[in-house]
Scaffold this active site. Structure first.
Site, PDB file in Angstrom:
ATOM      1  N   LYS A 173      -4.152 -28.902   4.247  1.00 53.59           N
ATOM      2  CA  LYS A 173      -4.564 -29.454   5.531  1.00 53.59           C
ATOM      3  C   LYS A 173      -5.125 -30.858   5.379  1.00 53.59           C
ATOM      4  O   LYS A 173      -4.965 -31.678   6.274  1.00 53.59           O
ATOM      5  CB  LYS A 173      -5.603 -28.557   6.205  1.00 53.59           C
ATOM      6  CG  LYS A 173      -5.149 -27.125   6.443  1.00 53.59           C
ATOM      7  CD  LYS A 173      -4.331 -26.962   7.701  1.00 53.59           C
ATOM      8  CE  LYS A 173      -3.612 -25.636   7.814  1.00 53.59           C
ATOM      9  NZ  LYS A 173      -4.434 -24.455   7.567  1.00 53.59           N
ATOM     10  N   TRP A 211      -8.221 -17.744  12.413  1.00 53.21           N
ATOM     11  CA  TRP A 211      -8.499 -17.713  10.970  1.00 53.21           C
ATOM     12  C   TRP A 211      -9.799 -16.989  10.690  1.00 53.21           C
ATOM     13  O   TRP A 211      -9.897 -16.218   9.725  1.00 53.21           O
ATOM     14  CB  TRP A 211      -8.519 -19.125  10.383  1.00 53.21           C
ATOM     15  CG  TRP A 211      -7.189 -19.809  10.511  1.00 53.21           C
ATOM     16  CD1 TRP A 211      -6.928 -20.971  11.186  1.00 53.21           C
ATOM     17  CD2 TRP A 211      -5.932 -19.375   9.954  1.00 53.21           C
ATOM     18  NE1 TRP A 211      -5.586 -21.267  11.079  1.00 53.21           N
ATOM     19  CE2 TRP A 211      -4.960 -20.323  10.345  1.00 53.21           C
ATOM     20  CE3 TRP A 211      -5.539 -18.291   9.181  1.00 53.21           C
ATOM     21  CZ2 TRP A 211      -3.614 -20.213   9.982  1.00 53.21           C
ATOM     22  CZ3 TRP A 211      -4.200 -18.167   8.813  1.00 53.21           C
ATOM     23  CH2 TRP A 211      -3.267 -19.120   9.213  1.00 53.21           C
ATOM     24  N   ASP A 241     -15.177 -21.438   5.580  1.00 50.57           N
ATOM     25  CA  ASP A 241     -13.776 -21.835   5.462  1.00 50.57           C
ATOM     26  C   ASP A 241     -13.654 -23.243   6.044  1.00 50.57           C
ATOM     27  O   ASP A 241     -13.743 -23.434   7.248  1.00 50.57           O
ATOM     28  CB  ASP A 241     -12.902 -20.832   6.241  1.00 50.57           C
ATOM     29  CG  ASP A 241     -11.428 -21.226   6.279  1.00 50.57           C
ATOM     30  OD1 ASP A 241     -11.058 -22.265   5.680  1.00 50.57           O
ATOM     31  OD2 ASP A 241     -10.641 -20.484   6.906  1.00 50.57           O
TER      32      ASP A 241
END
Ligand SMILES: *Cc1c(COP(=O)(O)O)cnc(C)c1O
Length: 367
Positions: free
Chosen positions: A203, A112, A179
């Site tokens: 998430k 990511w 993030d």
């Protein structure tokens, strides 16, 4: 009925999926009720106008609650809920933060982080301050310097795929962007050390479809770059997250989860539970001779525990049948790591982790 009983007595699985994630039972129930009749309005949450009084109240509450749970109210921050997933923020961040002819610094700790970096490259110079790619991201790089002349520093607090988590963050005078998709609201941090935090809801907060962005307003508007309105955080802040139709259901369900979190005592309370769950699974990974962890111990994630069988060809079929038989789903590791990944987001009860540990011990007895 408490959460554990109602989850599993009704045949609900032990959901270790990395995302979308398990949510609290009460949230599933309240969200289901709102699909039928939202706030006794005679309308479903799926059909009400996002400009209706009732939904505007939802948006106001979820924005304020996000800031208060993070300890950021009254500190110059704004919270907005946008579409496009964390992946679109990979792009929106450089749009809003990288100056024309500027540069941005990225810490490469996994897939990511790397995807975020790729988007930034289209805007200007990027510097990778450190990377653990050569070791297949099994640890978090520690000794690196953040260039003082970069427009911002970007990092990924929890590496969902590789099972590592940053336990500390560099101190720097440039804006810090993080993030936090897979560990937002899971542990106490000094959130005021960050200038921009983003997290896809699915998430640890709600269903897929919306992303929380928390930004310190005074870092915006400094790039000299023309920003299309949909990409411009200032536009979304000015329109109170209603520039276009928000993801009404995903935002509402995120609010329900955050209310649940607040009622149980906020991040301080959930952090204790998350630490207990992580301690339970890692103790078994370390004790059980048939398993091993995949990451540096100091960098282990409390959210996503990645582990392997010592001898896959001998034990995989039996282990898979044991955990599946115990009602566990979502345990297969990401293809870039293999093995198993137990994602233990906020709403996963410790009973589910115990069920997994029991399956690991049963394997040891039967193998
Ligand atoms: C899942 C994930 C993403 C991507 O999220 P999308 O909402 O699918 O775009 C980004 N960053 C991290 C850390 C993630 O876990």
């Amino acid at each position: 009925m408490d959460q554990m009983t109602s989850h599993f007595a009704t045949g609900h699985k032990h959901n270790f999926s990395a995302g979308p994630c398990i949510l609290p039972t009460t949230v599933f129930q309240q969200a289901a009720q709102a699909v039928l009749n939202f706030n006794d309005s005679g309308l479903s949450i799926l059909e009400i106008s996002h400009r209706s009084k009732d939904f505007v109240a939802v948006m106001d509450e979820v924005r304020a609650l996000s800031l208060s749970l993070l300890g950021l109210e009254g500190k110059g921050y704004q919270a907005i809920f946008l579409h496009g997933g964390a992946s679109l923020e990979f792009l929106r961040v450089p749009y809003n933060m990288m100056k024309l002819n500027g540069k941005a610094a990225y810490l490469d700790t996994g897939t990511w982080a790397n995807n975020a970096l790729k988007e930034a490259k289209a805007f200007g110079e990027t510097v990778v301050v450190a990377s653990s790619k050569a070791d297949n991201y099994t640890h978090i790089p520690k000794d690196f310097t953040v260039p003082a002349d970069a427009d911002y520093f970007h990092c990924t607090s929890n590496n969902t795929i590789f099972g590592t988590q940053m336990k500390s963050f560099p101190t720097t005078d440039i804006p810090v962007v993080c993030d936090m998709s897979s560990d937002i609201f899971s542990r106490q941090l000094d959130f005021s050390a960050f200038d921009l935090i983003y997290a896809g809801a699915q998430k640890n907060m709600g269903p897929a479809g919306t992303t929380l962005i928390v930004v310190k307003e005074d870092v915006l508007g400094k790039t000299g770059r023309a920003i299309p309105p949909m990409m411009d955080y200032k536009v979304h802040i000015d329109k109170e997250s209603m520039y276009n139709t928000p993801a009404v259901f995903a935002v509402y369900t995120s609010l329900l989860t955050l209310r649940w979190l607040q009622e149980m005592g906020g991040i301080a309370a959930i952090e204790k539970q998350n630490e207990a769950k992580a301690a339970l699974i890692y103790a078994e990974i370390d004790r059980n001779p048939l398993f091993r962890g995949t990451t540096a111990v100091a960098d282990r994630s409390t959210m996503n525990a990645t582990f392997l069988l010592q001898d896959e060809s001998a034990h995989q079929a039996l282990f898979d049948s044991l955990w599946k038989g115990a009602g566990i789903v979502g345990l297969n590791g990401h293809r870039s790591v293999g093995g198993y990944r137990a994602s233990m987001y906020n709403a996963l009860p410790i009973e589910s982790v115990q069920t997994l540990v029991d399956a690991m011990q049963l394997l040891e007895q039967r193998a």
